[in-house]
Design an enzyme around this catalytic site. Structure first.
Site, PDB file in Angstrom:
ATOM      1  N   GLU A 423     -14.659 -36.110  61.480  1.00  0.00           N
ATOM      2  CA  GLU A 423     -14.459 -37.541  61.268  1.00  0.00           C
ATOM      3  C   GLU A 423     -13.537 -37.864  60.097  1.00  0.00           C
ATOM      4  O   GLU A 423     -13.824 -38.723  59.262  1.00  0.00           O
ATOM      5  CB  GLU A 423     -15.815 -38.249  61.093  1.00  0.00           C
ATOM      6  CG  GLU A 423     -16.696 -38.148  62.324  1.00  0.00           C
ATOM      7  CD  GLU A 423     -17.974 -38.966  62.218  1.00  0.00           C
ATOM      8  OE1 GLU A 423     -18.208 -39.585  61.159  1.00  0.00           O
ATOM      9  OE2 GLU A 423     -18.738 -38.978  63.199  1.00  0.00           O
ATOM     10  N   GLU A 501     -21.284 -34.536  68.293  1.00  0.00           N
ATOM     11  CA  GLU A 501     -22.276 -35.330  67.552  1.00  0.00           C
ATOM     12  C   GLU A 501     -22.759 -36.445  68.463  1.00  0.00           C
ATOM     13  O   GLU A 501     -21.946 -37.243  68.945  1.00  0.00           O
ATOM     14  CB  GLU A 501     -21.658 -35.883  66.263  1.00  0.00           C
ATOM     15  CG  GLU A 501     -22.661 -36.410  65.259  1.00  0.00           C
ATOM     16  CD  GLU A 501     -22.009 -36.669  63.906  1.00  0.00           C
ATOM     17  OE1 GLU A 501     -21.273 -35.772  63.413  1.00  0.00           O
ATOM     18  OE2 GLU A 501     -22.197 -37.762  63.351  1.00  0.00           O
TER      19      GLU A 501
END
Length: 792
Positions: A423, A501
Site C-alpha cells: 500500500e 489483504e
C-alpha cells in the site's frame, strides 16, 4: 593459523542492564581504553582523551541500570497517554510513548579465543540502534525488522587483556510503520565464533529444481569466506541427512579460497524417493557443510531445508507439489498481550498453532520481515509464508534490508512469495514502477525460485507498475459494485492474482452491540469500515473464483495501534479473528467452519440477556455439516441446510436456559454447541496451554483464566479483577484480557477479566522445578495450578 571446528552460536540474551532515557555520548575520534559507559575499567585521563573522546563524567554518574534478559520491549511498559505533547505516539501506535533507551552488557573471553572471528548478530531492534564495544563506535542501523551483524574480532579483549562491554543505544522516537512497533532489542542477540576460513553469513543456498516422487535434484551453492592473509586450498564436504538423522547422500569438492574474499562452490545431489514438504506433511532435511583444510575441520555449518515444488496459475491459482491448494491465510503483526513485540519463541509457536487450529495454512508477515524463529516454526508445522519486505525503497539502506531478508530466508520451504511492498503511495506511478522494478530485479538475482508480488490498494493498472512483479496483490479487491479483482481478471486473464489483504472486519470479542463510548464493535458486523467486508464475502469470492489464488484475512489477531473505527479510549485494533490474547471471536469459528473438514458447529451470541425476556434475538450458526437444528430448552426451533460459505440465522424470542445447535450429516448428529444462561460470578478456573515447560529462562506458558458461575459456566460479561501469585521455578511475564480499550498495565500481577476471560503468561526460570500459579479475586473462589519445569 588456528585450525579446528570452532563455530559456535550462543544466545547473547542474558544479563543485560537497561537504562531508560537519554545519555549524551559524543562521537569518538579515537576509540577504546577510555572508560565511561562505552568501555570497562577506570576512566583514562590525558589531553589526548580530551581531544579524542569526551566520555569523562559518564563513568562517574550513578546510573540505575535495570537487570533484564532479552528480548525486551520497553514501550509496552509505559502508561497510555492520548497527548502527543506528553511523548505518546498517536493512536496508530497505541498511544504508548517511544523515547530512547540504552542496553549494556559485560562479558569475558578466554585468551585462546584470539585469532578467530567473533560476530555479534541482532535479529531485530525497534528503533535506530548505535553500538559501541570497548569504547569503539562499531556502527548504526536503521530499520527495526531485519537483522544486522558486526565483526568484533579486532576490538574485543581476550584473557588478561580485560573485560568486554557492549553498549547499545536505541532511539525509538521516530516511527517506521503505522502500527505498534515497540521499542528496544525485541528479538534475540547472538554471539557467533568461527575460524577465519568459514561458511559466509547465510552462506548456503539450497534449491530443488527437479521434484518428483521417484527422485529430486537438490542443488547447493556454498559461499566460503577466507579472512586469512593467504589463499588456501580447501575441501567442502556436504552431507544431506533425513529427518531421522540418517545420511542419504554426500559429496566433496575442492577449491582454492582466495584471501580476504569469498569463494562459491556449487554441488548437486540426487535424492531418491524424496519425502516432500507440504502443509499436511512438513518433512525437513538437513545439509551439513564442513570446511576442511589439510585434513582438519575448520567449520561446520547446518542448513535445514525442504524438498517441494510451487507453481502459480492464472486460472487455477496455487499448486504445491503439483496439487492445487487454496491459500487460507491471515495477515499478522508481531505483538501479543503482555509482552508487546518481545515474544519468546514459545509464544510465537503458540500464535501459529492457534491459527492452524482455525484451519489457516498461510501466514503473511505484515508489513515487514518476520523474526527468524517464526519461519523455523512454519517450516516445522507446515505453514506457508508470504515473506514481506518493509517498504518500497531502493536506497542503499532499502536494498540492503531487502537483500538481508532474501539471503536469510531463501532456504525456508515455507516461504512461497516475496512480497516487496504494501500500500505504498507511489503504486501505479512512473517513479514507483522504477523503484519496484529495482527491488524485483534484485530479488530475482538472489532467488529466482519464488515469485515476487506487491500488495496494492490502488494503481493496479497504471504505468506498468504491477507488470514488474509476477503476482499482483489485491488489498480489498472486493470494492466497488463489481469486484476490482474479478473485473481485472476479465481484462487481464494472464495476470497472476492473490487476495493479499481481505475483510478488515471489525468486532470486539463478546460484544453484540456497537458502543462508541467504550470503543467496542458488535460481533454481528454492524460497523465495518468503508474498505472492508465480511469474512463470508472474502471467502466466497475465492471459492467462486479460483484465479484469486487465496485470501490473507486482515487479521489473525488484534494488534496494538490502528484502533479503527474508534480512537481513544481504544488502544488496539478490532480486526482480528482473535483478540490480542488469542481468545477466539465468533468470526474465528466461521473460518474454522469453511477451512476445516472436522465436523463443527458454533452458535452466537451468548445467552445472558437479563431484561430482554420476550424480545427477539438474532441467533447465528456457523457449521460445516449438512444441516443444523436449533433448540431452546429442549424445544426445536427448526432445522436448516448449512451454508458452507455463509451462516444460518434464526430469530429467537429470548428466555433464559440452554440454546443448542446440533449439526447433522445423513440425519445423524455429529457435532453440537450449546450456550447456557450463566449465573453470578462464583469461581476462577485456570486453563494452562500445557503443564510442562523447559528450564531455559525463556519458555512461556499461556494460562487462560475464566470467571465461572457455581455450575461451571463462563459468565459472559464478568469483569472481576484477578490477582496472580506465582512462585517457584518461574515468574509472571505479563497479563492481558483482549479488551481494546483497557489501559491496565501489561506488566502487573493484576488484570480484570474482559467478557469472562483474561490471560497470564508464565515464564520458566533456568532452573528445573515446579511453578505454583494461583489466581485470586475478592468474592470468588480462587484457583491454582502447578506447572513443571524440566531441564532440557
Amino acid at each position: 593459523m588456528r585450525t579446528g571446528t570452532v563455530r559456535s552460536k550462543v544466545k547473547f540474551d542474558e544479563s543485560w542492564g537497561f537504562y531508560k532515557g537519554e545519555l549524551q555520548i559524543p562521537y569518538a575520534v579515537k576509540g577504546g581504553m577510555t572508560g565511561g559507559i562505552t568501555d570497562t575499567g577506570a576512566l583514562r585521563e590525558g589531553e589526548w582523551l580530551d581531544i579524542a573522546f569526551n566520555d569523562k563524567g559518564m563513568g562517574e554518574q550513578q546510573l540505575e541500570w535495570t537487570a533484564l534478559s532479552l528480548p525486551h520491549d520497553w514501550c509496552v511498559e509505559q502508561q497510555y497517554v492520548p497527548d502527543e505533547m506528553l511523548g505518546a505516539r498517536d493512536g496508530s501506535h497505541g498511544y504508548l510513548p517511544g523515547g530512547t533507551g540504552f542496553y549494556r552488557k559485560t562479558f569475558e573471553l578466554p585468551a585462546d579465543a584470539a585469532g578467530s572471528k567473533w560476530t555479534v548478530r541482532f535479529d531485530g531492534v525497534s528503533g535506530t540502534s548505535t553500538v559501541w564495544v570497548n569504547g569503539h563506535l562499531i556502527g548504526s542501523h536503521h530499520g527495526g525488522y531485519i537483522g544486522f551483524s558486526y565483526d568484533l574480532s579486532d576490538v574485543l579483549r581476550y584473557g588478561g587483556e580485560g573485560s568486554n562491554v557492549i553498549l547499545v543505544k536505541v532511539d525509538a522516537t521516530e516511527c517506521e510503520g503505522w502500527w505498534y512497533e515497540g521499542c528496544g532489542i525485541y528479538r534475540h542477540v547472538w554471539l557467533e565464533n568461527t575460524d577465519r576460513l568459514h561458511v559466509a553469513e547465510y552462506g548456503t543456498y539450497i534449491t530443488t529444481p527437479e521434484v518428483a516422487q521417484e527422485q529430486a535434484v537438490v542443488n547447493i551453492r556454498t559461499r566460503l569466506r577466507n579472512d586469512y592473509t593467504e589463499g588456501l586450498p580447501v575441501s567442502l564436504r556436504t552431507v544431506i541427512y533425513d529427518a531421522a538423522g540418517m545420511q542419504i547422500c554426500a559429496h566433496s569438492a575442492d577449491a582454492f579460497a582466495d584471501w580476504h574474499a569469498e569463494t562459491e562452490i556449487e554441488q548437486s545431489f540426487e535424492v531418491k524417493q524424496p519425502m516432500l514438504w507440504g502443509t499436511e506433511s512438513p518433512y525437513l532435511y538437513k545439509a551439513e557443510s564442513t570446511v576442511i583444510y589439510e585434513g582438519k575441520e575448520l567449520d561446520r555449518y547446518e542448513t535445514v531445508f525442504g524438498i517441494r515444488s510451487i507453481r502459480f496459475d492464472a486460472e487455477e491459482g496455487f499448486f504445491l507439489n503439483g496439487e492445487p491448494l487454496l491459500i487460507k491465510g491471515t495477515c499478522n503483526h508481531q505483538d501479543f498481550a503482555g509482552v508487546g513485540v518481545a515474544l519468546p519463541d514459545s509464544l510465537i509457536e503458540y500464535k501459529l498453532r492457534l491459527l492452524q487450529e482455525m484451519g489457516s495454512n498461510a501466514y503473511r508477515s505484515a508489513h515487514h520481515p518476520p523474526t527468524p524463529e517464526l519461519l523455523d516454526i512454519c517450516d516445522r508445522i507446515g505453514m506457508l509464508v508470504m515473506d514481506e519486505n518493509r517498504k518500497l525503497d531502493s536506497s542503499p539502506n532499502g536494498l540492503s534490508q531487502l537483500e538481508r531478508m532474501l539471503l536469510r530466508d531463501r532456504n525456508h520451504p515455507s516461504v512461497i512469495i516475496w512480497n516487496l511492498e504494501n500500500e505504498e503511495v507511489l503504486e501505479g506511478t512512473v517513479t514507483g514502477t522504477r523503484i519496484l522494478k529495482t527491488l524485483a530485479d534484485r530479488t530475482r538475482r538472489i532467488d529466482p525460485t519464488r515469485p515476487t508480488s506487491a500488495a496494492m490498494n490502488h494503481g493496479w493498472n497504471e504505468n506498468g507498475y504491477n507488470d514488474v512483479v509476477e503476482i499482483t496483490g489485491y488489498n480489498y479487491g472486493h470494492r466497488d459494485t463489481h469486484n476490482i479483482d474479478i473485473r481485472d481478471h476479465g481484462l487481464y486473464p494472464e495476470r497472476l492474482m492473490i487476495g493479499s489483504e481481505c475483510a478488515s472486519y471489525t468486532a470486539t470479542r463478546g460484544i453484540y452491540e456497537d458502543d462508541p463510548v467504550k470503543g467496542y464493535c458488535s460481533e454481528y458486523g454492524t460497523n465495518i469500515p468503508s474498505w472492508g467486508c465480511t469474512p463470508q464475502q472474502a471467502w466466497s469470492d475465492l471459492v467462486n473464483h479460483r484465479f484469486l489464488t487465496g485470501v490473507f484475512m486482515w487479521t489473525g489477531f488484534d494488534y496494538r495501534g490502528e484502533p479503527t473505527p474508534y480512537l481513544w479510549p481504544c488502544i488496539n485494533s478490532h480486526f482480528g479473528l482473535m483478540d490480542t490474547c488469542g481468545f477466539p471471536k465468533d468470526s474465528y469459528y466461521y473460518m474454522q467452519a469453511v477451512w476445516k473438514d472436522e465436523p463443527m458447529v458454533h452458535v452466537l451470541p451468548h445467552w445472558n440477556w437479563p431484561g430482554s425476556e420476550g424480545k427477539p434475538v438474532e441467533v447465528r450458526v456457523f457449521s460445516n455439516t449438512e444441516t443444523v437444528e436449533l433448540s431452546l430448552n429442549g424445544r426445536s426451533l427448526g432445522e436448516q441446510q448449512a451454508d458452507r460459505t455463509g451462516y444460518l440465522s434464526w430469530e429467537v424470542i429470548y428466555e433464559p436456559g440452554e440454546l443448542k445447535a446440533t449439526g447433522k450429516r445423513g440425519g445423524l448428529a455429529i457435532a453440537e454447541k450449546a450456550v447456557v444462561t450463566a449465573g453470578q460470578p462464583y469461581q476462577i478456573a485456570l486453563f494452562p496451554d500445557r503443564l510442562e515447560g523447559r528450564a531455559d529462562g525463556c519458555d512461556t506458558i499461556p494460562v487462560r483464566v475464566a470467571v465461572l458461575d457455581k455450575q461451571g459456566y463462563v459468565v459472559p460479561a464478568a469483569d472481576n479483577e484477578i490477582r496472580f501469585e506465582v512462585s517457584g521455578a518461574g515468574g509472571l511475564l505479563g497479563v492481558g484480557n483482549g479488551n481494546p480499550s483497557s489501559h491496565e498495565p501489561d506488566k502487573s500481577p493484576l488484570r480484570r477479566a474482559f467478557n469472562g476471560w483474561c490471560l497470564a503468561l508464565i515464564q520458566a526460570s533456568a532452573e528445573a522445578g515446579s511453578i505454583q500459579v494461583r489466581a485470586v479475586s475478592m468474592g470468588l473462589a480462587s484457583a491454582e495450578v502447578v506447572l513443571q519445569v524440566t531441564a532440557e
